[in-house]
Design a protein around this motif. Structure first.
Motif, PDB file in Angstrom:
ATOM      1  N   GLY A 136     -11.480   6.533  -6.376  1.00 27.46           N
ATOM      2  CA  GLY A 136     -12.490   7.089  -7.271  1.00 27.46           C
ATOM      3  C   GLY A 136     -13.057   6.024  -8.183  1.00 27.46           C
ATOM      4  O   GLY A 136     -14.271   5.944  -8.387  1.00 27.46           O
ATOM      5  N   TYR A 137     -12.179   5.183  -8.694  1.00 23.50           N
ATOM      6  CA  TYR A 137     -12.634   4.135  -9.616  1.00 23.50           C
ATOM      7  C   TYR A 137     -13.629   3.200  -8.945  1.00 23.50           C
ATOM      8  O   TYR A 137     -14.700   2.921  -9.486  1.00 23.50           O
ATOM      9  N   TYR A 138     -13.268   2.757  -7.722  1.00 23.89           N
ATOM     10  CA  TYR A 138     -14.151   1.806  -7.040  1.00 23.89           C
ATOM     11  C   TYR A 138     -15.462   2.479  -6.662  1.00 23.89           C
ATOM     12  O   TYR A 138     -16.535   1.881  -6.763  1.00 23.89           O
ATOM     13  N   GLN A 139     -15.342   3.749  -6.241  1.00 23.65           N
ATOM     14  CA  GLN A 139     -16.557   4.450  -5.840  1.00 23.65           C
ATOM     15  C   GLN A 139     -17.513   4.580  -7.021  1.00 23.65           C
ATOM     16  O   GLN A 139     -18.716   4.402  -6.887  1.00 23.65           O
ATOM     17  N   LYS A 140     -16.938   4.859  -8.202  1.00 24.72           N
ATOM     18  CA  LYS A 140     -17.777   5.080  -9.374  1.00 24.72           C
ATOM     19  C   LYS A 140     -18.336   3.770  -9.925  1.00 24.72           C
ATOM     20  O   LYS A 140     -19.517   3.644 -10.200  1.00 24.72           O
ATOM     21  N   SER A 141     -17.471   2.766 -10.044  1.00 23.55           N
ATOM     22  CA  SER A 141     -17.907   1.546 -10.727  1.00 23.55           C
ATOM     23  C   SER A 141     -18.861   0.728  -9.865  1.00 23.55           C
ATOM     24  O   SER A 141     -19.703   0.012 -10.383  1.00 23.55           O
ATOM     25  N   LEU A 142     -18.718   0.804  -8.542  1.00 26.28           N
ATOM     26  CA  LEU A 142     -19.625   0.029  -7.693  1.00 26.28           C
ATOM     27  C   LEU A 142     -20.687   0.920  -7.038  1.00 26.28           C
ATOM     28  O   LEU A 142     -21.508   0.425  -6.282  1.00 26.28           O
ATOM     29  N   GLN A 143     -20.653   2.233  -7.339  1.00 33.93           N
ATOM     30  CA  GLN A 143     -21.584   3.197  -6.736  1.00 33.93           C
ATOM     31  C   GLN A 143     -21.594   3.090  -5.214  1.00 33.93           C
ATOM     32  O   GLN A 143     -22.608   2.771  -4.589  1.00 33.93           O
ATOM     33  N   LEU A 144     -20.437   3.355  -4.639  1.00 34.18           N
ATOM     34  CA  LEU A 144     -20.315   3.247  -3.192  1.00 34.18           C
ATOM     35  C   LEU A 144     -20.374   4.623  -2.559  1.00 34.18           C
ATOM     36  O   LEU A 144     -20.046   5.628  -3.188  1.00 34.18           O
ATOM     37  N   THR A 145     -20.817   4.661  -1.301  1.00 40.35           N
ATOM     38  CA  THR A 145     -20.710   5.900  -0.529  1.00 40.35           C
ATOM     39  C   THR A 145     -19.319   5.944   0.090  1.00 40.35           C
ATOM     40  O   THR A 145     -18.581   4.958   0.058  1.00 40.35           O
ATOM     41  N   GLY A 146     -18.978   7.115   0.661  1.00 37.74           N
ATOM     42  CA  GLY A 146     -17.649   7.265   1.256  1.00 37.74           C
ATOM     43  C   GLY A 146     -17.380   6.225   2.326  1.00 37.74           C
ATOM     44  O   GLY A 146     -16.310   5.633   2.397  1.00 37.74           O
ATOM     45  N   LYS A 147     -18.410   5.963   3.133  1.00 36.44           N
ATOM     46  CA  LYS A 147     -18.228   5.014   4.229  1.00 36.44           C
ATOM     47  C   LYS A 147     -17.999   3.604   3.681  1.00 36.44           C
ATOM     48  O   LYS A 147     -17.174   2.845   4.183  1.00 36.44           O
ATOM     49  N   GLU A 148     -18.738   3.307   2.595  1.00 39.77           N
ATOM     50  CA  GLU A 148     -18.594   1.969   2.022  1.00 39.77           C
ATOM     51  C   GLU A 148     -17.210   1.764   1.421  1.00 39.77           C
ATOM     52  O   GLU A 148     -16.643   0.678   1.514  1.00 39.77           O
ATOM     53  N   VAL A 149     -16.680   2.835   0.818  1.00 39.63           N
ATOM     54  CA  VAL A 149     -15.317   2.727   0.279  1.00 39.63           C
ATOM     55  C   VAL A 149     -14.347   2.442   1.407  1.00 39.63           C
ATOM     56  O   VAL A 149     -13.477   1.577   1.300  1.00 39.63           O
ATOM     57  N   ARG A 150     -14.534   3.143   2.535  1.00 35.07           N
ATOM     58  CA  ARG A 150     -13.636   2.919   3.674  1.00 35.07           C
ATOM     59  C   ARG A 150     -13.775   1.496   4.199  1.00 35.07           C
ATOM     60  O   ARG A 150     -12.783   0.835   4.512  1.00 35.07           O
TER      61      ARG A 150
ATOM     62  N   TRP B 273       0.823  -1.207   0.000  1.00 32.29           N
ATOM     63  CA  TRP B 273       0.000   0.000   0.000  1.00 32.29           C
ATOM     64  C   TRP B 273       0.859   1.260   0.000  1.00 32.29           C
ATOM     65  O   TRP B 273       0.619   2.191  -0.764  1.00 32.29           O
ATOM     66  N   LEU B 274       1.874   1.298   0.844  1.00 31.54           N
ATOM     67  CA  LEU B 274       2.667   2.517   1.014  1.00 31.54           C
ATOM     68  C   LEU B 274       3.550   2.802  -0.192  1.00 31.54           C
ATOM     69  O   LEU B 274       4.172   3.852  -0.268  1.00 31.54           O
ATOM     70  N   MET B 275       3.626   1.873  -1.135  1.00 27.59           N
ATOM     71  CA  MET B 275       4.424   2.126  -2.329  1.00 27.59           C
ATOM     72  C   MET B 275       3.666   2.990  -3.330  1.00 27.59           C
ATOM     73  O   MET B 275       4.253   3.563  -4.234  1.00 27.59           O
ATOM     74  N   PHE B 276       2.352   3.045  -3.180  1.00 31.33           N
ATOM     75  CA  PHE B 276       1.532   3.779  -4.145  1.00 31.33           C
ATOM     76  C   PHE B 276       1.448   5.242  -3.728  1.00 31.33           C
ATOM     77  O   PHE B 276       1.137   5.526  -2.568  1.00 31.33           O
ATOM     78  N   ASN B 277       1.680   6.167  -4.665  1.00 34.17           N
ATOM     79  CA  ASN B 277       1.582   7.561  -4.268  1.00 34.17           C
ATOM     80  C   ASN B 277       0.124   7.979  -4.128  1.00 34.17           C
ATOM     81  O   ASN B 277      -0.783   7.303  -4.611  1.00 34.17           O
ATOM     82  N   THR B 278      -0.085   9.087  -3.460  1.00 38.77           N
ATOM     83  CA  THR B 278      -1.453   9.463  -3.080  1.00 38.77           C
ATOM     84  C   THR B 278      -2.335   9.710  -4.295  1.00 38.77           C
ATOM     85  O   THR B 278      -3.524   9.425  -4.267  1.00 38.77           O
ATOM     86  N   ILE B 279      -1.735  10.187  -5.392  1.00 40.52           N
ATOM     87  CA  ILE B 279      -2.545  10.463  -6.586  1.00 40.52           C
ATOM     88  C   ILE B 279      -3.127   9.161  -7.124  1.00 40.52           C
ATOM     89  O   ILE B 279      -4.308   9.071  -7.438  1.00 40.52           O
ATOM     90  N   ARG B 280      -2.271   8.138  -7.159  1.00 36.53           N
ATOM     91  CA  ARG B 280      -2.732   6.844  -7.670  1.00 36.53           C
ATOM     92  C   ARG B 280      -3.814   6.260  -6.788  1.00 36.53           C
ATOM     93  O   ARG B 280      -4.827   5.748  -7.263  1.00 36.53           O
ATOM     94  N   ILE B 281      -3.548   6.310  -5.464  1.00 33.32           N
ATOM     95  CA  ILE B 281      -4.522   5.748  -4.519  1.00 33.32           C
ATOM     96  C   ILE B 281      -5.847   6.483  -4.660  1.00 33.32           C
ATOM     97  O   ILE B 281      -6.919   5.870  -4.689  1.00 33.32           O
ATOM     98  N   ASP B 282      -5.754   7.798  -4.790  1.00 36.72           N
ATOM     99  CA  ASP B 282      -6.958   8.604  -4.897  1.00 36.72           C
ATOM    100  C   ASP B 282      -7.754   8.218  -6.133  1.00 36.72           C
ATOM    101  O   ASP B 282      -8.966   8.065  -6.098  1.00 36.72           O
ATOM    102  N   ARG B 283      -7.019   8.012  -7.242  1.00 41.20           N
ATOM    103  CA  ARG B 283      -7.683   7.629  -8.485  1.00 41.20           C
ATOM    104  C   ARG B 283      -8.379   6.288  -8.330  1.00 41.20           C
ATOM    105  O   ARG B 283      -9.493   6.081  -8.811  1.00 41.20           O
ATOM    106  N   ARG B 284      -7.710   5.387  -7.621  1.00 37.76           N
ATOM    107  CA  ARG B 284      -8.297   4.066  -7.441  1.00 37.76           C
ATOM    108  C   ARG B 284      -9.528   4.101  -6.546  1.00 37.76           C
ATOM    109  O   ARG B 284     -10.523   3.428  -6.816  1.00 37.76           O
TER     110      ARG B 284
END
Lengths: 306, 333
Positions: free
Chosen positions: B179-193, B166-177
């Motif tokens: 976003g991807y999961y939130q969009k493709s699975l239609q999750l709320t913020g809590k569900e993503v967490r 996890w710590l190898m990924f920079n914040t931009i990449r993690i953020d994009r990911r």
């Protein structure tokens, strides 16, 4: 069940023949691989050899130096890898079983690899249960092939199938004498033939000693075959031929080896039992069986015994 | 003088000869006289401390050749780092060997210790030794990012210890990911967490693979969007399985055993079990005439009993027969 105190003693006992049950759709190579992996895993889980000591001479060179005994880091399993790896275990099979066949498979482990060679050259008979289905012919003669022909099978009765099967057995009796490598009109052949069935001289051509229909529920039927030098494709073609001779079509749906020499299904280890303790246990049983039946390894005459 | 005695300790005549000629060329003295000069000195005992001189390290296939002479590697072994696994990848070894424990590793290990505990550090470094090459500030930034996204402290600990990469990924990449999961699975913020905490590896997993698995679940297996979301939130591992096996197992359950989508939804763990296990038990039950998976009818066999428990327990509680019979049956397959 044998309990081992340490890995070294367990490894020393791992010399011999084991009898496993090969599931269908798992290649023999993979069976070997699984067994090697499982043995390594179980051996490494036992208390293994401790780290070696190492002599180091330390201190300034112009003063009296110290000779110390320190633990050798290079010998730590974390550095040089686990104590037992795949390369430490040799494994070979006696006779091959095809990918789709299942049943008794003899494997030699470490020193037992020699035994598998001897068993293979001793040519023990193998017994098979071959499951066939009437009404459909495929291009590979097996269920996974493309269908090439369909036909009716309502006219086939148990008597008809028995008749065809008996014909096949009779035809193979004749080839058995031809395969024995002896002159057909000599005294030796007569004496051998008077004692019963004869083993073939070559390891190439299949010989069938017994073939019998044990179950007939149209469209399914099951044959029990005792033979030497057979292979899975040969048994498939046999089912196909029987279908043709019955004025119908048939394809093979399963091949199950139920006995090889004296090793039968009762002895075979199931996949869930491919663990160190069970394997050693099985090895002991197999070696006992080999001691009782020396002809399995060193057949003295061509007469079929097992 | 120190130079000459150093050669003595090697005791290699060829080396001495070579150095002699070199020495002679430099100082314009005839080679012969120097040689004599040296050979006299070679026999003398050296009075200086030469313990810092060691033979050079030759090329090697594994780290075991170096470990006794390197304090850094020794310390890594002491905290349970499995060097034999690291050395399988030579490009990582090349980087690790250039590091020093005190200067480059200590900070990282102290940092990791706060999140995953000292017992797990060895395991962590075995899986991802390259974290030692990341600047410590970056790691701190990535942890701070998680905090800013509303992750609790124990959630962050779980994420880092469960996914060493996890710590190898920079914040931009993690953020994009995210976003991807939130969009493709239609999750709320809590569900993503929740999803992240449940299976941190999923976020950094190969996105192409995840996309393919979503396709398999939705189009090939025929689950609805909402159902897939529930299933993934419940068992995120579904998206990381091989598509082929996933489909094969589903195919057997649905088309051969006639188990409905709804039943699989209730217990998606059946898709984690290897196919031969389900097959064996199903065939055995159908041989006994007990393969009845419909809860509204009598003699109902719950689907999870096909994957849970040992064979002995299965035979006792579900099949109501002895294990011996089951084993005999397995030998006819």
């Amino acid at each position: 069940m044998v309990k081992f105190k340490n890995a070294a003693s367990a490894y020393k006992t791992l010399n011999g023949l084991i009898c496993v049950y090969k599931p269908p759709c798992v290649p023999v190579k993979q069976v070997q691989h699984i067994i090697k992996t499982n043995l390594c895993r179980d051996l490494n889980a036992l208390p293994v050899r401790p780290r070696e000591q190492r002599v180091e001479i330390v201190g300034a060179t112009n003063e009296p130096m110290m000779v110390k005994l320190v633990p050798n880091y290079a010998d730590d399993p974390l550095v040089c890898g686990p104590r037992y790896i795949h390369e430490d275990i040799r494994c070979s099979w006696a006779t091959h079983l095809g990918l789709f066949s299942s049943g008794v498979l003899l494997l030699g482990i470490n020193e037992g690899t020699r035994l598998t060679y001897k068993i293979n050259t001793g040519r023990p008979t193998r017994a098979f249960k071959v499951h066939g289905q009437l009404g459909k012919a495929t291009d590979t003669y097996f269920w996974n092939g493309k269908t090439v022909e369909r036909s009716t099978y309502h006219h086939i009765t148990r008597e008809k199938i028995d008749q065809v099967v008996a014909h096949i057995q009779a035809a193979h009796q004749k080839t058995m004498f031809e395969m024995s490598g002896l002159h057909m009109e000599s005294q030796t052949t007569y004496e051998l033939a008077s004692q019963g069935l004869i083993r073939p001289a070559s390891s190439k051509l299949p010989v069938i000693y017994g073939i019998k229909c044990v179950d007939f529920k149209p469209p399914n039927f099951t044959l029990e075959i005792q033979s030497i030098n057979e292979y899975d494709k040969y048994l498939w073609t046999l089912v196909h031929d029987i279908g043709v001779q019955l004025r119908s079509t048939a394809h093979c749906v399963g091949v199950n080896c139920i006995r090889q020499g004296k090793f039968d299904l009762e002895l075979a280890l199931l996949r869930k039992h491919w663990q160190l303790e069970h394997i050693v246990d099985n090895m002991n049983q197999c070696s006992q069986l080999l001691e009782e039946n020396e002809q399995l390894l060193k057949p003295e005459s061509a007469v079929l015994t097992a | 003088m120190a130079l000459t005695s150093a050669f003595m300790c090697f005791g290699n005549k060829k080396v001495i000869k070579l150095i002699c000629t070199h020495y002679a060329k430099c100082s314009n003295i005839s080679a012969l006289s120097v040689k004599q000069n040296f050979s006299e000195n070679v026999l003398e005992t050296a009075s200086e401390d030469l313990s810092h001189i060691t033979p050079y390290f030759s090329n090697t296939f594994n780290l075991a050749a170096y470990v006794n002479n390197s304090d850094t590697l020794k310390k890594l072994v002491d905290i349970n780092v499995d060097l034999s696994k690291i050395e399988k990848k030579p490009y990582i070894v090349n980087k690790i060997l250039k590091l020093d424990f005190e200067n480059h590793m200590k900070e990282h290990i102290v940092f990791l210790n706060d999140y995953i505990g000292l017992d797990e550090v060895g395991n962590f470094l075995t899986k991802n030794p390259l974290i030692l090459c990341e600047p410590i500030q970056d790691l701190q930034v990535r942890v701070n990012y998680l905090e800013s996204k509303g992750f609790q402290n124990d959630q962050i600990k779980r994420i880092i210890s469960w996914n060493p990469f996890w710590l190898m990924f920079n914040t931009i990449r993690i953020d994009r990911r995210f976003g991807y999961y939130q969009k493709s699975l239609q999750l709320t913020g809590k569900e993503v967490r929740d999803l992240t905490t449940r299976q941190p590896k999923l976020i950094t997993y190969n996105l192409h693979h995840v996309k393919c698995n979503m396709f398999v679940i939705k189009e090939e297996m025929g689950f609805e969007d909402e159902e897939m979301k529930n299933m993934v939130l419940n068992k995120p591992k579904l998206l990381m399985m091989s598509q082929q096996t996933l489909l094969e197992r589903f195919n057997y359950l649905h088309n051969v055993m006639q188990i409905s989508h709804r039943t699989i939804l209730k217990y998606p763990e059946v898709l984690f079990s290897r196919n031969f296990k389900i097959k064996q038990r199903h065939l055995f039950l159908s041989k006994l005439g007990r393969a009845q998976y419909n809860p509204t009818k009598e003699n109902y066999i719950p689907i999870k009993s096909l994957v849970l428990d040992t064979d002995a327990e299965f035979c006792n509680n579900i099949a109501k027969c002895s294990v011996y019979d089951f084993n005999l049956f397995l030998k006819t397959l």
